[in-house]
Design a protein around this motif. Structure first.
Motif, PDB file in Angstrom:
ATOM      1  N   ALA A   1     -11.014  27.383  37.743  1.00 55.17           N
ATOM      2  CA  ALA A   1     -10.012  26.370  37.356  1.00 55.17           C
ATOM      3  C   ALA A   1      -9.598  25.871  38.722  1.00 55.17           C
ATOM      4  CB  ALA A   1      -9.016  26.881  36.698  1.00 55.17           C
ATOM      5  N   LEU A   2      -9.424  24.599  38.735  1.00 54.97           N
ATOM      6  CA  LEU A   2      -8.728  23.708  39.703  1.00 54.97           C
ATOM      7  C   LEU A   2      -7.711  23.040  39.591  1.00 54.97           C
ATOM      8  CD1 LEU A   2      -9.582  20.289  39.862  1.00 54.97           C
ATOM      9  CD2 LEU A   2     -11.895  21.526  40.391  1.00 54.97           C
ATOM     10  N   ARG A   3      -6.644  22.475  40.341  1.00 51.79           N
ATOM     11  CA  ARG A   3      -5.436  22.041  40.132  1.00 51.79           C
ATOM     12  C   ARG A   3      -5.751  20.811  40.992  1.00 51.79           C
ATOM     13  NH1 ARG A   3      -1.242  21.897  42.955  1.00 51.79           N
ATOM     14  NH2 ARG A   3      -1.610  23.987  43.771  1.00 51.79           N
ATOM     15  N   THR A   4      -5.377  19.630  40.347  1.00 52.70           N
ATOM     16  CA  THR A   4      -5.485  18.398  41.324  1.00 52.70           C
ATOM     17  C   THR A   4      -4.435  18.198  42.193  1.00 52.70           C
ATOM     18  OG1 THR A   4      -4.596  16.747  39.651  1.00 52.70           O
ATOM     19  CG2 THR A   4      -7.012  17.263  39.636  1.00 52.70           C
ATOM     20  N   ALA A   5      -4.251  17.134  43.160  1.00 52.32           N
ATOM     21  CA  ALA A   5      -3.019  16.833  43.874  1.00 52.32           C
ATOM     22  C   ALA A   5      -1.835  16.381  42.594  1.00 52.32           C
ATOM     23  CB  ALA A   5      -3.295  15.859  44.867  1.00 52.32           C
ATOM     24  N   GLU A   6      -2.277  16.052  41.670  1.00 53.02           N
ATOM     25  CA  GLU A   6      -1.116  15.621  40.650  1.00 53.02           C
ATOM     26  C   GLU A   6      -0.971  16.504  39.673  1.00 53.02           C
ATOM     27  OE1 GLU A   6      -3.824  12.608  42.269  1.00 53.02           O
ATOM     28  OE2 GLU A   6      -4.578  14.029  40.959  1.00 53.02           O
ATOM     29  N   GLY A   7      -1.373  17.747  39.757  1.00 53.50           N
ATOM     30  CA  GLY A   7      -1.011  18.751  39.132  1.00 53.50           C
ATOM     31  C   GLY A   7      -1.906  19.117  37.726  1.00 53.50           C
ATOM     32  N   ALA A   8      -2.812  18.138  37.560  1.00 54.32           N
ATOM     33  CA  ALA A   8      -3.749  18.363  36.404  1.00 54.32           C
ATOM     34  C   ALA A   8      -4.472  19.601  36.714  1.00 54.32           C
ATOM     35  CB  ALA A   8      -4.642  17.332  35.908  1.00 54.32           C
ATOM     36  N   ILE A   9      -5.026  20.250  35.795  1.00 55.26           N
ATOM     37  CA  ILE A   9      -5.610  21.619  35.704  1.00 55.26           C
ATOM     38  C   ILE A   9      -7.051  21.227  35.047  1.00 55.26           C
ATOM     39  CG2 ILE A   9      -6.135  24.134  35.091  1.00 55.26           C
ATOM     40  CD1 ILE A   9      -2.956  24.347  35.379  1.00 55.26           C
ATOM     41  N   HIS A  10      -8.161  21.553  35.707  1.00 52.92           N
ATOM     42  CA  HIS A  10      -9.519  21.456  34.767  1.00 52.92           C
ATOM     43  C   HIS A  10     -10.498  22.791  35.102  1.00 52.92           C
ATOM     44  CE1 HIS A  10      -8.829  17.183  34.610  1.00 52.92           C
ATOM     45  NE2 HIS A  10      -8.370  17.037  35.936  1.00 52.92           N
ATOM     46  N   ALA A  11     -10.978  23.181  34.280  1.00 56.76           N
ATOM     47  CA  ALA A  11     -11.822  24.128  34.237  1.00 56.76           C
ATOM     48  C   ALA A  11     -13.264  24.062  33.978  1.00 56.76           C
ATOM     49  CB  ALA A  11     -11.170  25.293  33.328  1.00 56.76           C
ATOM     50  N   GLY A  12     -13.986  25.066  34.389  1.00 56.76           N
ATOM     51  CA  GLY A  12     -15.459  25.358  34.073  1.00 56.76           C
ATOM     52  C   GLY A  12     -15.935  26.635  33.910  1.00 56.76           C
ATOM     53  N   CYS A  13     -17.008  26.780  33.397  1.00 54.19           N
ATOM     54  CA  CYS A  13     -17.910  28.178  33.367  1.00 54.19           C
ATOM     55  C   CYS A  13     -19.192  27.965  33.863  1.00 54.19           C
ATOM     56  CB  CYS A  13     -17.788  28.897  32.044  1.00 54.19           C
ATOM     57  SG  CYS A  13     -18.429  27.786  30.752  1.00 54.19           S
TER      58      CYS A  13
ATOM     59  N   MET B   1     -13.061  17.438  36.378  1.00 46.87           N
ATOM     60  CA  MET B   1     -12.091  16.736  37.042  1.00 46.87           C
ATOM     61  C   MET B   1     -12.283  15.234  37.120  1.00 46.87           C
ATOM     62  SD  MET B   1     -10.629  17.166  40.975  1.00 46.87           S
ATOM     63  CE  MET B   1     -12.488  16.342  41.710  1.00 46.87           C
ATOM     64  N   ALA B   2     -13.498  15.025  37.590  1.00 42.62           N
ATOM     65  CA  ALA B   2     -14.271  13.775  37.754  1.00 42.62           C
ATOM     66  C   ALA B   2     -14.209  12.933  36.679  1.00 42.62           C
ATOM     67  CB  ALA B   2     -15.676  13.755  38.476  1.00 42.62           C
ATOM     68  N   LEU B   3     -14.566  13.406  35.458  1.00 34.34           N
ATOM     69  CA  LEU B   3     -14.731  12.889  34.131  1.00 34.34           C
ATOM     70  C   LEU B   3     -13.104  12.321  33.760  1.00 34.34           C
ATOM     71  CD1 LEU B   3     -16.194  11.955  31.653  1.00 34.34           C
ATOM     72  CD2 LEU B   3     -15.803  14.315  30.566  1.00 34.34           C
ATOM     73  N   ALA B   4     -12.152  13.127  34.218  1.00 35.40           N
ATOM     74  CA  ALA B   4     -10.914  12.931  33.721  1.00 35.40           C
ATOM     75  C   ALA B   4      -9.892  11.879  34.680  1.00 35.40           C
ATOM     76  CB  ALA B   4      -9.862  14.353  33.645  1.00 35.40           C
ATOM     77  N   GLY B   5     -10.741  11.544  35.758  1.00 33.33           N
ATOM     78  CA  GLY B   5     -10.450  10.483  36.918  1.00 33.33           C
ATOM     79  C   GLY B   5      -9.745  11.086  38.032  1.00 33.33           C
ATOM     80  N   GLY B   6      -9.811  12.469  37.966  1.00 28.75           N
ATOM     81  CA  GLY B   6      -9.011  13.100  39.021  1.00 28.75           C
ATOM     82  C   GLY B   6      -9.897  12.865  40.690  1.00 28.75           C
ATOM     83  N   GLY B   7      -9.335  12.905  41.490  1.00 29.31           N
ATOM     84  CA  GLY B   7      -9.966  12.847  42.791  1.00 29.31           C
ATOM     85  C   GLY B   7      -9.889  13.845  44.008  1.00 29.31           C
ATOM     86  N   ARG B   8      -8.798  14.333  44.099  1.00 32.71           N
ATOM     87  CA  ARG B   8      -8.435  15.496  44.939  1.00 32.71           C
ATOM     88  C   ARG B   8      -8.064  16.797  44.509  1.00 32.71           C
ATOM     89  NH1 ARG B   8     -10.744  14.796  49.294  1.00 32.71           N
ATOM     90  NH2 ARG B   8      -9.277  16.141  50.472  1.00 32.71           N
TER      91      ARG B   8
END
Length: 135
Positions: A28-40, A61-68
């Protein structure tokens, strides 16, 4: 104390498709904006065609528009830390700074290793290396 990033990595690990190695991994990663995205991790009978958990989280993250990427958690099994593979370290570097925190936890969420991306991938090559490069 609850840690949403660890919880997301553990939930992703529970959904891993690992019939060959039986080594489930969630990230799981957290973007600079605080969104969390996960993968397996998703294995394939043609072994090199599988994908890592970190790559799945980055794709989400990329699909959701996140960048950092601001922080990453990788959840594996066993007593040894499940560190990102070399390819995933480079994939993380594409979206993260060298001082980005990467935590490796066990299947129960206990911290096994804490490192910066620079410690995991010293002398890395990232997008900033291409800034101002002549065509």
């Amino acid at each position: 104390m609850s840690d949403p990033l660890v919880e997301a990595a553990l939930a992703a690990r529970a959904r891993a498709y690992a019939p060959y190695s039986r080594f489930a991994v969630g990230a799981a990663l957290r973007t600079a904006e605080g969104a969390i995205h996960a993968g397996c991790n998703v294995e394939n009978a043609a072994y090199p065609q599988g994908t890592c958990a970190e790559a799945g989280a980055i794709a989400a993250m990329a699909l959701a528009g996140g960048g950092r990427i601001a922080e990453v958690v990788v959840a594996g099994g066993g007593a040894a830390p499940c560190t990102p593979c070399g390819g995933c370290r480079q994939k993380i570097r594409e979206f993260a700074a060298p001082d980005t925190l990467v935590r490796m936890v066990d299947a129960e969420g206990r911290l096994l290793l804490r490192a910066t991306l620079a410690e995991l991938l010293p002398h890395s090559f990232g997008p900033d290396n291409l800034a101002g490069a002549a065509a």
